[in-house]
Design a protein around this motif. Sequence first.
Motif, PDB file in Angstrom:
ATOM      1  N   TYR A 166       0.873  -1.190  -0.102  1.00  0.00           N
ATOM      2  CA  TYR A 166       0.028   0.086  -0.026  1.00  0.00           C
ATOM      3  C   TYR A 166       0.598   1.461  -0.127  1.00  0.00           C
ATOM      4  O   TYR A 166       0.914   1.947   1.351  1.00  0.00           O
ATOM      5  CB  TYR A 166      -0.908  -0.035   1.080  1.00  0.00           C
ATOM      6  CG  TYR A 166      -1.571  -1.157   1.451  1.00  0.00           C
ATOM      7  CD1 TYR A 166      -2.772  -1.741   0.534  1.00  0.00           C
ATOM      8  CD2 TYR A 166      -1.196  -2.314   2.434  1.00  0.00           C
ATOM      9  CE1 TYR A 166      -3.372  -2.911   0.988  1.00  0.00           C
ATOM     10  CE2 TYR A 166      -2.153  -3.396   2.688  1.00  0.00           C
ATOM     11  CZ  TYR A 166      -2.806  -3.730   1.866  1.00  0.00           C
ATOM     12  OH  TYR A 166      -3.777  -4.849   2.134  1.00  0.00           O
ATOM     13  N   PRO A 167       1.513   1.610  -1.133  1.00  0.00           N
ATOM     14  CA  PRO A 167       2.664   2.564  -0.932  1.00  0.00           C
ATOM     15  C   PRO A 167       1.749   4.012  -0.755  1.00  0.00           C
ATOM     16  O   PRO A 167       2.384   4.990  -0.554  1.00  0.00           O
ATOM     17  CB  PRO A 167       3.289   2.401  -2.280  1.00  0.00           C
ATOM     18  CG  PRO A 167       2.656   1.524  -3.133  1.00  0.00           C
ATOM     19  CD  PRO A 167       1.848   0.834  -2.455  1.00  0.00           C
ATOM     20  N   ASP A 168       0.677   4.118  -1.364  1.00  0.00           N
ATOM     21  CA  ASP A 168      -0.140   5.398  -1.463  1.00  0.00           C
ATOM     22  C   ASP A 168      -0.885   5.496  -0.197  1.00  0.00           C
ATOM     23  O   ASP A 168      -1.261   6.685   0.122  1.00  0.00           O
ATOM     24  CB  ASP A 168      -1.189   5.378  -2.842  1.00  0.00           C
ATOM     25  CG  ASP A 168      -0.252   5.352  -4.076  1.00  0.00           C
ATOM     26  OD1 ASP A 168       1.003   5.693  -4.009  1.00  0.00           O
ATOM     27  OD2 ASP A 168      -0.960   4.877  -4.874  1.00  0.00           O
ATOM     28  N   LEU A 169      -0.946   4.369   0.764  1.00  0.00           N
ATOM     29  CA  LEU A 169      -1.832   4.732   1.840  1.00  0.00           C
ATOM     30  C   LEU A 169      -0.887   5.529   3.093  1.00  0.00           C
ATOM     31  O   LEU A 169       0.374   4.980   3.282  1.00  0.00           O
ATOM     32  CB  LEU A 169      -2.084   3.453   2.396  1.00  0.00           C
ATOM     33  CG  LEU A 169      -3.119   3.218   3.786  1.00  0.00           C
ATOM     34  CD1 LEU A 169      -4.480   3.736   3.232  1.00  0.00           C
ATOM     35  CD2 LEU A 169      -3.225   1.817   3.955  1.00  0.00           C
ATOM     36  N   GLN A 170      -1.371   6.307   3.799  1.00  0.00           N
ATOM     37  CA  GLN A 170      -0.701   7.052   4.477  1.00  0.00           C
ATOM     38  C   GLN A 170      -0.890   6.250   5.995  1.00  0.00           C
ATOM     39  O   GLN A 170      -1.794   5.527   6.297  1.00  0.00           O
ATOM     40  CB  GLN A 170      -1.517   8.431   4.877  1.00  0.00           C
ATOM     41  CG  GLN A 170      -1.408   9.480   3.925  1.00  0.00           C
ATOM     42  CD  GLN A 170       0.015   9.985   3.639  1.00  0.00           C
ATOM     43  OE1 GLN A 170       0.741   9.940   4.529  1.00  0.00           O
ATOM     44  NE2 GLN A 170       0.439  10.186   2.246  1.00  0.00           N
TER      45      GLN A 170
END
Length: 172
Positions: A166-170
């Motif tokens: 989940y690279p785009d998940l904060q």
Amino acid sequence: MHNVRISIPSFRSEDNPLEKGYTVFKIEVLMNGRQHTVEKRYSEFHNLHKMLKKSIKPPELPSKHVRNWVPKVLEQRRHGLEFYLETIVMENEVLPKIFLDFLNIRHFPTLPKTESCGSFEMESDESSKLNHQPTMLYHRDPYLLPPKHDTFSNVVIEGVIHGIFYPDLQPR
């Protein structure tokens, strides 16, 4: 062929009030990508030569007696000593322990090439036993996520998993 490179890039004169002046040769040793420096007097080379003659046929050592201590003569001696060390490395399949000690090289005993995989004729049972020990023992796989009831979650593992999947998940 050994992966040892030796050079004597320089020398310096030492004056000592207690004894006659002498010359120190700076020896640079490069082995397995690591370089270190050793400083030796000619007398130490001479002692090495005497010890080496007991186990191998070393090359000729430059003359012990130098009439004139001018830089040109000392440069010839430096070159001769460098050639002496390089010749020992090139002409010997196994470098003698005394030579390795002289250069401050750590040495590890090795089996001859014919016995590199072990010998079928063992002299005793002790020589056939393995000596290595496990260094760490896990009761469960350390790379799995901790169970749900674990009160302290592994932040590093969670961070890596979130970063990969989940690279785009904060982060929370």
